[in-house]
Scaffold this motif. Structure first.
Motif, PDB file in Angstrom:
ATOM      1  N   ALA A 165     190.139  49.417  73.463  1.00  0.00           N
ATOM      2  CA  ALA A 165     190.808  48.455  72.581  1.00  0.00           C
ATOM      3  C   ALA A 165     192.001  49.105  71.888  1.00  0.00           C
ATOM      4  O   ALA A 165     193.084  48.510  71.796  1.00  0.00           O
ATOM      5  N   LEU A 166     191.818  50.320  71.417  1.00  0.00           N
ATOM      6  CA  LEU A 166     192.907  51.032  70.751  1.00  0.00           C
ATOM      7  C   LEU A 166     194.103  51.202  71.682  1.00  0.00           C
ATOM      8  O   LEU A 166     195.240  50.892  71.315  1.00  0.00           O
ATOM      9  N   THR A 167     193.851  51.691  72.891  1.00  0.00           N
ATOM     10  CA  THR A 167     194.969  51.979  73.799  1.00  0.00           C
ATOM     11  C   THR A 167     195.650  50.717  74.322  1.00  0.00           C
ATOM     12  O   THR A 167     196.814  50.768  74.690  1.00  0.00           O
ATOM     13  N   THR A 168     194.934  49.600  74.349  1.00  0.00           N
ATOM     14  CA  THR A 168     195.569  48.358  74.802  1.00  0.00           C
ATOM     15  C   THR A 168     196.264  47.625  73.666  1.00  0.00           C
ATOM     16  O   THR A 168     197.285  46.982  73.876  1.00  0.00           O
ATOM     17  N   GLN A 169     195.726  47.730  72.454  1.00  0.00           N
ATOM     18  CA  GLN A 169     196.292  46.989  71.322  1.00  0.00           C
ATOM     19  C   GLN A 169     197.317  47.771  70.519  1.00  0.00           C
ATOM     20  O   GLN A 169     198.160  47.187  69.847  1.00  0.00           O
ATOM     21  N   LYS A 170     197.228  49.089  70.560  1.00  0.00           N
ATOM     22  CA  LYS A 170     198.126  49.929  69.764  1.00  0.00           C
ATOM     23  C   LYS A 170     198.714  51.036  70.641  1.00  0.00           C
ATOM     24  O   LYS A 170     198.428  52.215  70.443  1.00  0.00           O
ATOM     25  N   PRO A 171     199.543  50.676  71.619  1.00  0.00           N
ATOM     26  CA  PRO A 171     200.075  51.693  72.537  1.00  0.00           C
ATOM     27  C   PRO A 171     200.950  52.742  71.861  1.00  0.00           C
ATOM     28  O   PRO A 171     201.191  53.798  72.437  1.00  0.00           O
ATOM     29  N   ASP A 172     201.401  52.479  70.636  1.00  0.00           N
ATOM     30  CA  ASP A 172     202.210  53.449  69.900  1.00  0.00           C
ATOM     31  C   ASP A 172     201.408  54.121  68.791  1.00  0.00           C
ATOM     32  O   ASP A 172     201.994  54.627  67.817  1.00  0.00           O
ATOM     33  N   ALA A 173     200.090  54.156  68.923  1.00  0.00           N
ATOM     34  CA  ALA A 173     199.226  54.724  67.882  1.00  0.00           C
ATOM     35  C   ALA A 173     199.580  56.177  67.605  1.00  0.00           C
ATOM     36  O   ALA A 173     199.788  56.962  68.525  1.00  0.00           O
ATOM     37  N   ASP A 174     199.639  56.511  66.315  1.00  0.00           N
ATOM     38  CA  ASP A 174     199.875  57.897  65.911  1.00  0.00           C
ATOM     39  C   ASP A 174     198.525  58.579  65.674  1.00  0.00           C
ATOM     40  O   ASP A 174     197.470  57.967  65.822  1.00  0.00           O
ATOM     41  N   GLU A 175     198.583  59.861  65.304  1.00  0.00           N
ATOM     42  CA  GLU A 175     197.352  60.644  65.116  1.00  0.00           C
ATOM     43  C   GLU A 175     196.427  60.021  64.076  1.00  0.00           C
ATOM     44  O   GLU A 175     195.216  59.973  64.257  1.00  0.00           O
ATOM     45  N   GLU A 176     196.992  59.550  62.984  1.00  0.00           N
ATOM     46  CA  GLU A 176     196.171  58.954  61.924  1.00  0.00           C
ATOM     47  C   GLU A 176     195.473  57.690  62.422  1.00  0.00           C
ATOM     48  O   GLU A 176     194.296  57.465  62.146  1.00  0.00           O
ATOM     49  N   THR A 177     196.192  56.878  63.172  1.00  0.00           N
ATOM     50  CA  THR A 177     195.603  55.651  63.717  1.00  0.00           C
ATOM     51  C   THR A 177     194.471  55.984  64.681  1.00  0.00           C
ATOM     52  O   THR A 177     193.407  55.354  64.633  1.00  0.00           O
ATOM     53  N   ILE A 178     194.683  56.959  65.537  1.00  0.00           N
ATOM     54  CA  ILE A 178     193.637  57.371  66.484  1.00  0.00           C
ATOM     55  C   ILE A 178     192.394  57.812  65.719  1.00  0.00           C
ATOM     56  O   ILE A 178     191.282  57.357  66.006  1.00  0.00           O
ATOM     57  N   ARG A 179     192.570  58.666  64.736  1.00  0.00           N
ATOM     58  CA  ARG A 179     191.415  59.148  63.955  1.00  0.00           C
ATOM     59  C   ARG A 179     190.708  58.007  63.237  1.00  0.00           C
ATOM     60  O   ARG A 179     189.484  57.941  63.217  1.00  0.00           O
ATOM     61  N   LYS A 180     191.469  57.097  62.647  1.00  0.00           N
ATOM     62  CA  LYS A 180     190.864  55.975  61.926  1.00  0.00           C
ATOM     63  C   LYS A 180     190.044  55.094  62.873  1.00  0.00           C
ATOM     64  O   LYS A 180     188.955  54.668  62.524  1.00  0.00           O
ATOM     65  N   TRP A 181     190.574  54.814  64.054  1.00  0.00           N
ATOM     66  CA  TRP A 181     189.847  53.981  65.011  1.00  0.00           C
ATOM     67  C   TRP A 181     188.566  54.676  65.468  1.00  0.00           C
ATOM     68  O   TRP A 181     187.546  54.029  65.649  1.00  0.00           O
ATOM     69  N   LEU A 182     188.637  55.985  65.659  1.00  0.00           N
ATOM     70  CA  LEU A 182     187.467  56.704  66.167  1.00  0.00           C
ATOM     71  C   LEU A 182     186.429  56.995  65.082  1.00  0.00           C
ATOM     72  O   LEU A 182     185.302  57.358  65.405  1.00  0.00           O
ATOM     73  N   GLU A 183     186.792  56.812  63.816  1.00  0.00           N
ATOM     74  CA  GLU A 183     185.835  57.027  62.725  1.00  0.00           C
ATOM     75  C   GLU A 183     184.634  56.097  62.796  1.00  0.00           C
ATOM     76  O   GLU A 183     183.586  56.406  62.244  1.00  0.00           O
ATOM     77  N   SER A 184     184.779  54.975  63.462  1.00  0.00           N
ATOM     78  CA  SER A 184     183.691  53.998  63.499  1.00  0.00           C
ATOM     79  C   SER A 184     182.617  54.350  64.530  1.00  0.00           C
ATOM     80  O   SER A 184     181.630  53.632  64.667  1.00  0.00           O
ATOM     81  N   ASN A 185     182.816  55.442  65.249  1.00  0.00           N
ATOM     82  CA  ASN A 185     181.841  55.903  66.230  1.00  0.00           C
ATOM     83  C   ASN A 185     181.408  57.322  65.904  1.00  0.00           C
ATOM     84  O   ASN A 185     182.226  58.126  65.469  1.00  0.00           O
ATOM     85  N   ILE A 186     180.145  57.615  66.158  1.00  0.00           N
ATOM     86  CA  ILE A 186     179.603  58.945  65.880  1.00  0.00           C
ATOM     87  C   ILE A 186     179.108  59.580  67.172  1.00  0.00           C
ATOM     88  O   ILE A 186     178.425  58.942  67.970  1.00  0.00           O
TER      89      ILE A 186
END
Length: 151
Positions: free
Chosen positions: A108-129
């Protein structure tokens, strides 16, 4: 009381008999779609992440009845996507239990936010452990797919 409903899962119409209290996770697993994993069962770990209308959702926290008329995508509905290949190439898993949830969220991240920066990547991945590996390889898998999209 039980209800027969039609769910739109991975591009197919699936019939299910559900109770109002059944979570989407339980119904998916009863339908033989076992990629979404029961982990914490309270929305903390993300192992049960699926997409509902292209939005990552923790299926242990959503009632199945709420998804009638919605488009549900599970890990079984992804076929040789760039993020799946990147997880393999970057060794972004160990035991694999959390991997389907991470893949769904990262897809979902890579399809919806193709220009994601490092902070965005980390924030999206915070919801998974993940308890087995560092997040470095998972983040690298996401970065590699985003880099491919920029080419």
């Amino acid at each position: 009381m039980k209800y027969e409903v039609i769910l739109h899962i991975n591009g197919e119409q699936r019939s299910a008999v559900i109770r109002q209290a059944d979570t989407l996770l339980i119904v998916l697993r009863h339908l033989g779609l076992t990629g979404a994993k029961p982990g914490c069962l309270n929305g903390d770990c993300g192992a049960c992440t699926v997409l509902v209308n292209d939005t990552p959702i923790k299926s242990c926290m959503m009632l199945a009845i709420e998804t009638v008329g919605q488009a549900i995508t599970t890990i079984e509905g992804l076929h040789d996507t760039a993020i799946q290949r990147a997880f393999v190439e970057q060794f972004a898993f160990q035991c694999g239990y959390c991997t389907p949830g991470f893949v769904m969220n990262a897809y979902a991240l890579t399809t919806q936010k193709p220009d994601a920066d490092e902070e965005t990547i980390r924030k999206w991945l915070e919801s998974n452990i993940c308890r087995c590996t560092s997040y470095h390889e998972i983040e690298q898998a996401v970065r590699s797919v985003l880099a491919q999209k920029k080419r």
